[in-house]
Design a protein around this motif. Structure first.
Motif, PDB file in Angstrom:
ATOM      1  N   LEU A 183       0.826  -1.196   0.000  1.00 15.82           N
ATOM      2  CA  LEU A 183       0.000   0.000   0.000  1.00 15.82           C
ATOM      3  C   LEU A 183       0.859   1.245   0.000  1.00 15.82           C
ATOM      4  O   LEU A 183       1.814   1.356   0.757  1.00 15.82           O
ATOM      5  CB  LEU A 183      -0.896   0.043   1.235  1.00 15.82           C
ATOM      6  CG  LEU A 183      -1.990  -0.997   1.327  1.00 15.82           C
ATOM      7  CD1 LEU A 183      -2.812  -0.760   2.568  1.00 15.82           C
ATOM      8  CD2 LEU A 183      -2.860  -0.998   0.111  1.00 15.82           C
ATOM      9  N   GLY A 184       0.479   2.163  -0.844  1.00 21.42           N
ATOM     10  CA  GLY A 184       1.124   3.469  -0.792  1.00 21.42           C
ATOM     11  C   GLY A 184       0.369   4.328   0.201  1.00 21.42           C
ATOM     12  O   GLY A 184      -0.673   3.952   0.714  1.00 21.42           O
ATOM     13  N   TYR A 185       0.904   5.478   0.507  1.00 26.07           N
ATOM     14  CA  TYR A 185       0.192   6.396   1.381  1.00 26.07           C
ATOM     15  C   TYR A 185      -0.958   6.984   0.603  1.00 26.07           C
ATOM     16  O   TYR A 185      -0.900   7.127  -0.601  1.00 26.07           O
ATOM     17  CB  TYR A 185       1.118   7.528   1.844  1.00 26.07           C
ATOM     18  CG  TYR A 185       2.343   7.034   2.549  1.00 26.07           C
ATOM     19  CD1 TYR A 185       2.238   6.288   3.712  1.00 26.07           C
ATOM     20  CD2 TYR A 185       3.603   7.297   2.047  1.00 26.07           C
ATOM     21  CE1 TYR A 185       3.359   5.825   4.359  1.00 26.07           C
ATOM     22  CE2 TYR A 185       4.726   6.842   2.692  1.00 26.07           C
ATOM     23  CZ  TYR A 185       4.595   6.107   3.845  1.00 26.07           C
ATOM     24  OH  TYR A 185       5.696   5.652   4.486  1.00 26.07           O
ATOM     25  N   GLY A 186      -1.977   7.340   1.285  1.00 32.44           N
ATOM     26  CA  GLY A 186      -3.070   8.009   0.603  1.00 32.44           C
ATOM     27  C   GLY A 186      -4.372   7.810   1.322  1.00 32.44           C
ATOM     28  O   GLY A 186      -4.567   6.831   2.042  1.00 32.44           O
TER      29      GLY A 186
ATOM     30  N   GLU B 103      -7.194   4.151   6.731  1.00 35.91           N
ATOM     31  CA  GLU B 103      -5.849   3.933   6.200  1.00 35.91           C
ATOM     32  C   GLU B 103      -4.994   3.167   7.201  1.00 35.91           C
ATOM     33  O   GLU B 103      -4.240   2.265   6.830  1.00 35.91           O
ATOM     34  CB  GLU B 103      -5.169   5.254   5.849  1.00 35.91           C
ATOM     35  CG  GLU B 103      -3.804   5.038   5.210  1.00 35.91           C
ATOM     36  CD  GLU B 103      -3.066   6.318   4.889  1.00 35.91           C
ATOM     37  OE1 GLU B 103      -1.875   6.218   4.528  1.00 35.91           O
ATOM     38  OE2 GLU B 103      -3.656   7.404   4.997  1.00 35.91           O
TER      39      GLU B 103
ATOM     40  N   ASN C 211      -6.681  -0.453  -2.586  1.00 40.09           N
ATOM     41  CA  ASN C 211      -5.640  -1.282  -3.180  1.00 40.09           C
ATOM     42  C   ASN C 211      -5.452  -2.618  -2.470  1.00 40.09           C
ATOM     43  O   ASN C 211      -4.619  -3.414  -2.885  1.00 40.09           O
ATOM     44  CB  ASN C 211      -4.304  -0.522  -3.180  1.00 40.09           C
ATOM     45  CG  ASN C 211      -4.379   0.729  -4.010  1.00 40.09           C
ATOM     46  OD1 ASN C 211      -5.027   0.766  -5.041  1.00 40.09           O
ATOM     47  ND2 ASN C 211      -3.733   1.775  -3.543  1.00 40.09           N
TER      48      ASN C 211
ATOM     49  N   SER D   5      -6.182   4.338   0.434  1.00 41.09           N
ATOM     50  CA  SER D   5      -5.280   3.212   0.183  1.00 41.09           C
ATOM     51  C   SER D   5      -5.961   1.857   0.349  1.00 41.09           C
ATOM     52  O   SER D   5      -5.508   0.881  -0.231  1.00 41.09           O
ATOM     53  CB  SER D   5      -4.061   3.304   1.097  1.00 41.09           C
ATOM     54  OG  SER D   5      -4.449   3.336   2.442  1.00 41.09           O
ATOM     55  N   TRP D   6      -7.040   1.773   1.097  1.00 42.44           N
ATOM     56  CA  TRP D   6      -7.745   0.501   1.269  1.00 42.44           C
ATOM     57  C   TRP D   6      -8.307  -0.008  -0.047  1.00 42.44           C
ATOM     58  O   TRP D   6      -8.564  -1.188  -0.185  1.00 42.44           O
ATOM     59  CB  TRP D   6      -8.860   0.630   2.305  1.00 42.44           C
ATOM     60  CG  TRP D   6      -9.855   1.681   1.971  1.00 42.44           C
ATOM     61  CD1 TRP D   6     -10.964   1.553   1.199  1.00 42.44           C
ATOM     62  CD2 TRP D   6      -9.798   3.045   2.369  1.00 42.44           C
ATOM     63  NE1 TRP D   6     -11.609   2.756   1.093  1.00 42.44           N
ATOM     64  CE2 TRP D   6     -10.914   3.693   1.814  1.00 42.44           C
ATOM     65  CE3 TRP D   6      -8.924   3.794   3.156  1.00 42.44           C
ATOM     66  CZ2 TRP D   6     -11.169   5.043   2.005  1.00 42.44           C
ATOM     67  CZ3 TRP D   6      -9.175   5.128   3.349  1.00 42.44           C
ATOM     68  CH2 TRP D   6     -10.294   5.739   2.784  1.00 42.44           C
TER      69      TRP D   6
ATOM     70  N   ARG E 195      -3.315  -0.448   6.339  1.00 41.26           N
ATOM     71  CA  ARG E 195      -1.870  -0.695   6.403  1.00 41.26           C
ATOM     72  C   ARG E 195      -1.565  -1.877   7.314  1.00 41.26           C
ATOM     73  O   ARG E 195      -0.744  -2.721   7.002  1.00 41.26           O
ATOM     74  CB  ARG E 195      -1.133   0.559   6.862  1.00 41.26           C
ATOM     75  CG  ARG E 195      -1.248   1.701   5.844  1.00 41.26           C
ATOM     76  CD  ARG E 195      -0.428   2.907   6.213  1.00 41.26           C
ATOM     77  NE  ARG E 195       0.992   2.634   6.094  1.00 41.26           N
ATOM     78  CZ  ARG E 195       1.650   2.502   4.938  1.00 41.26           C
ATOM     79  NH1 ARG E 195       0.988   2.597   3.808  1.00 41.26           N
ATOM     80  NH2 ARG E 195       2.929   2.281   4.917  1.00 41.26           N
TER      81      ARG E 195
END
Length: 156
Positions: A8-11, A89, A17, A14-15, A93
């Motif tokens: 997962l990238g930050y954002g 988020e 993804n 992000s969930w 993560r």
């Protein structure tokens, strides 16, 4: 990418993804509508995607909110990665790192949030110790959407 690599990238969303094995398409829609993860949203997620607490054990978190050192260390890392994260988020993560279904992590972290609260650890450069600082997830106003903007069509 190896299993449990943090993909997962930050954002703010992000969930979206997460793989469907951790959060279904319907679950992603529920979370997008309520990134603060209210009790009602978590209950809907639990009904939509039931998980067996025994499968994960106290190695991470237990249903009663008891935590293990490994669970707390991972939680602290997730907070450190993005101190401006929303609750959704943070849960995404953690779920991604430990390969635990989103609904299970959301249930337990919500309990932690409202019982003891979250902390993050900050390294004190003067004496080399770490200190705990209270932390709370960012809250998103109900008038804001976290979906990406619609794509504009190119005119020919």
């Amino acid at each position: 990418m190896a299993k449990n690599d943090n993909a997962l990238g930050y954002g703010a969303n992000s969930w979206l993804n997460l793989p469907n094995s951790l959060l279904s398409a319907e679950g992603k829609r529920l979370v997008t509508d309520d990134p603060d993860l209210s009790a009602q949203t978590i209950e809907m997620l639990r009904k939509l995607e039931p998980t067996e607490a025994e499968r994960f054990g106290s190695y991470y978190f237990s249903e009663e909110g008891n935590t293990s050192d490994i669970g707390l260390a991972t939680l602290s890392m997730c907070i450190r990665d993005n101190p401006s994260a929303t609750m959704a988020e943070l849960v995404a993560r953690y779920a991604d790192l430990r390969n635990i279904p989103f609904a299970h992590v959301a249930t337990v972290l919500s309990h932690v949030r409202y019982s003891t609260g979250f902390v993050r650890y900050v390294h004190d450069r003067i004496d080399g110790t770490h200190r705990q600082i209270p932390w709370a997830p960012a809250e998103i106003p109900k008038t804001v959407t976290l979906l990406p903007p619609p794509k504009k069509r190119k005119s020919v």
